[in-house]
Scaffold this active site. Structure first.
Site, PDB file in Angstrom:
ATOM      1  N   SER A  48     -20.411  10.984 -27.649  1.00  0.00           N
ATOM      2  CA  SER A  48     -21.108  10.658 -26.387  1.00  0.00           C
ATOM      3  C   SER A  48     -21.961   9.401 -26.452  1.00  0.00           C
ATOM      4  O   SER A  48     -22.425   8.930 -25.412  1.00  0.00           O
ATOM      5  CB  SER A  48     -21.987  11.827 -25.954  1.00  0.00           C
ATOM      6  OG  SER A  48     -21.199  12.774 -25.279  1.00  0.00           O
TER       7      SER A  48
ATOM      8  N   LYS B 131     -20.943   6.734 -24.134  1.00  0.00           N
ATOM      9  CA  LYS B 131     -21.238   6.805 -22.694  1.00  0.00           C
ATOM     10  C   LYS B 131     -22.226   5.727 -22.267  1.00  0.00           C
ATOM     11  O   LYS B 131     -22.240   5.320 -21.103  1.00  0.00           O
ATOM     12  CB  LYS B 131     -21.736   8.218 -22.338  1.00  0.00           C
ATOM     13  CG  LYS B 131     -20.631   9.262 -22.523  1.00  0.00           C
ATOM     14  CD  LYS B 131     -21.092  10.707 -22.418  1.00  0.00           C
ATOM     15  CE  LYS B 131     -19.890  11.633 -22.665  1.00  0.00           C
ATOM     16  NZ  LYS B 131     -20.220  13.050 -22.747  1.00  0.00           N
TER      17      LYS B 131
ATOM     18  N   TYR C   5     -10.687   8.859 -21.749  1.00  0.00           N
ATOM     19  CA  TYR C   5     -11.971   9.449 -22.130  1.00  0.00           C
ATOM     20  C   TYR C   5     -11.943   9.954 -23.581  1.00  0.00           C
ATOM     21  O   TYR C   5     -12.881   9.723 -24.357  1.00  0.00           O
ATOM     22  CB  TYR C   5     -12.332  10.572 -21.157  1.00  0.00           C
ATOM     23  CG  TYR C   5     -13.575  11.336 -21.550  1.00  0.00           C
ATOM     24  CD1 TYR C   5     -14.840  10.786 -21.366  1.00  0.00           C
ATOM     25  CD2 TYR C   5     -13.483  12.598 -22.138  1.00  0.00           C
ATOM     26  CE1 TYR C   5     -15.974  11.479 -21.748  1.00  0.00           C
ATOM     27  CE2 TYR C   5     -14.614  13.299 -22.513  1.00  0.00           C
ATOM     28  CZ  TYR C   5     -15.855  12.738 -22.323  1.00  0.00           C
ATOM     29  OH  TYR C   5     -16.988  13.422 -22.712  1.00  0.00           O
TER      30      TYR C   5
ATOM     31  N   TYR D 291     -28.967  15.339 -24.123  1.00  0.00           N
ATOM     32  CA  TYR D 291     -28.606  16.657 -23.594  1.00  0.00           C
ATOM     33  C   TYR D 291     -29.818  17.302 -22.925  1.00  0.00           C
ATOM     34  O   TYR D 291     -30.605  16.626 -22.282  1.00  0.00           O
ATOM     35  CB  TYR D 291     -27.995  17.537 -24.704  1.00  0.00           C
ATOM     36  CG  TYR D 291     -26.865  16.846 -25.430  1.00  0.00           C
ATOM     37  CD1 TYR D 291     -25.695  16.516 -24.757  1.00  0.00           C
ATOM     38  CD2 TYR D 291     -26.976  16.471 -26.761  1.00  0.00           C
ATOM     39  CE1 TYR D 291     -24.655  15.864 -25.405  1.00  0.00           C
ATOM     40  CE2 TYR D 291     -25.939  15.824 -27.416  1.00  0.00           C
ATOM     41  CZ  TYR D 291     -24.789  15.515 -26.733  1.00  0.00           C
ATOM     42  OH  TYR D 291     -23.779  14.869 -27.364  1.00  0.00           O
TER      43      TYR D 291
HETATM   44  N1  GLU Z   1     -15.823  14.186 -26.609  1.00  0.00           N
HETATM   45  C1  GLU Z   1     -16.896  15.134 -26.454  1.00  0.00           C
HETATM   46  C2  GLU Z   1     -16.631  16.006 -25.267  1.00  0.00           C
HETATM   47  O1  GLU Z   1     -16.204  15.513 -24.273  1.00  0.00           O
HETATM   48  C3  GLU Z   1     -18.188  14.387 -26.312  1.00  0.00           C
HETATM   49  C4  GLU Z   1     -19.330  15.306 -26.308  1.00  0.00           C
HETATM   50  C5  GLU Z   1     -20.609  14.732 -26.772  1.00  0.00           C
HETATM   51  O2  GLU Z   1     -20.710  13.982 -27.739  1.00  0.00           O
HETATM   52  O3  GLU Z   1     -21.607  15.088 -26.111  1.00  0.00           O
HETATM   53  O4  GLU Z   1     -16.816  17.194 -25.296  1.00  0.00           O
END
Ligand code: GLU
Length: 305
Positions: A65, A68, A190, A241
């Site tokens: 993530s 992102k 993605y 998170y």
């Molecule tokens: N590829 C992971 C997912 O989509 C990323 C999650 C993450 O790092 O928060 O679940």
């Protein structure tokens, strides 16, 4: 010239090594489950180009993530404010892969750092460039100075084979008209994006544009000063998170974590930090990583507050 940060990193590594209980690597993506929670690396990149590192700071890991942040910056640079018609910028208060809120909010995800929001941003980037993951990889190679930085195909395959929830999110948003590309195309982009491997050194250096108020390593402008502020602000409020409040309290920096155990953090106008250790806490953040960043800002006073 400011004093060397190397002694600070050495001290942090020694302190973190004795941390009791290191958390557990993510296992919902099977290819990540075998990571050794004992690994620890940390790098700091200053704006003058100096890079300090300790431990496993040159070992590549799964960025997940953390990517992102970069896709958001790239999409924002190409599309500007209309991007925010597709995705919000409020903390979600829900787990990163939750479907619940999306139905109440008509398929517009709360922010670009939960999975639903990241899928929307990748969809926009795919529409704008025709190759979202390739654009991201080129950007990261250029900004990190590492031409070998690449997708880990094993992780991409593993994510794809266990991607039902992300597929559900994408189809659900498509039903509201908030996804422009075919869902299988979007998911492939993605998963490849999340599966890019990079080291703490790569990521600390590549994040530099956010400390330089939007300016890339070659001096060109990726984001306006105002857009760079926006990305940093969303990192601070939504980047770790469901623990963004606690992270802001302990660390006091814009940060973004990933389930590979990495965290990037920005000290605007001064430096960027990347820390990696694969053991995660209940919320999905690296236990040793958060502790190390907490110690970094405490020892140096380098916080935005
Ligand atoms: N590829 C992971 C997912 O989509 C990323 C999650 C993450 O790092 O928060 O679940």
């Amino acid at each position: 010239m400011s004093p060397s940060l190397q002694p600070v990193l050495d001290r942090i590594a020694a302190e973190v090594r004795s941390l009791p209980g290191r958390g557990r690597p993510a296992d919902y993506i099977p290819a990540l489950a075998s990571a050794d929670p004992g690994r620890f690396g940390m790098a700091v990149a200053e704006l003058d180009g100096t890079v300090y590192g300790v431990g496993d700071w040159r070992v590549p890991f799964s960025t997940q993530s953390i990517t992102k942040v970069f896709t958001l910056a790239l999409a924002l640079s190409l599309e500007g404010d209309p991007l925010w018609e597709h995705v919000g910028r409020e903390p979600s208060g829900n787990p990163f892969n939750s479907l619940v809120q999306l139905e109440y909010e008509n398929g517009i995800p709360r922010n670009p750092f939960i999975n639903a929001g990241a899928l929307v941003v990748t969809d926009r980037l795919q529409t704008l460039t025709g190759d979202a993951a390739g654009t991201l990889r080129s950007f990261l190679r250029a900004e990190s100075g590492n031409p070998g930085l690449d997708v880990d195909e094993r992780v991409a395959d593993s994510e794809s084979a266990h991607g039902d929830r992300n597929a559900a999110l994408a189809h659900f948003m498509a039903s509201y008209g908030n996804i422009a590309n075919p869902v299988p195309t979007l998911l492939r982009q993605y998963f490849r994006q999340c599966s890019i491997e990079a080291s703490c050194a790569d990521l600390a250096v590549a994040t530099g544009f956010l400390a330089r108020h939007g300016i890339r390593s070659d001096g060109s402008t990726l984001l306006t000063r105002s857009q760079a502020k926006q990305v940093n602000a969303v990192m601070l409020t939504c980047g770790t998170y469901d623990a963004a409040g606690d992270f802001a309290y302990r660390v006091g920096l814009p940060g973004k974590s990933g389930v590979g155990g990495g965290i990037i953090a920005v000290v605007p106008g001064r430096c960027t930090v990347c820390v990696w250790s694969p053991g995660l806490d209940q919320r999905g953040n690296s236990v040793a990583g958060v502790a190390a960043l907490d110690r970094f800002t405490t020892l140096t006073g380098l916080s935005v507050f």
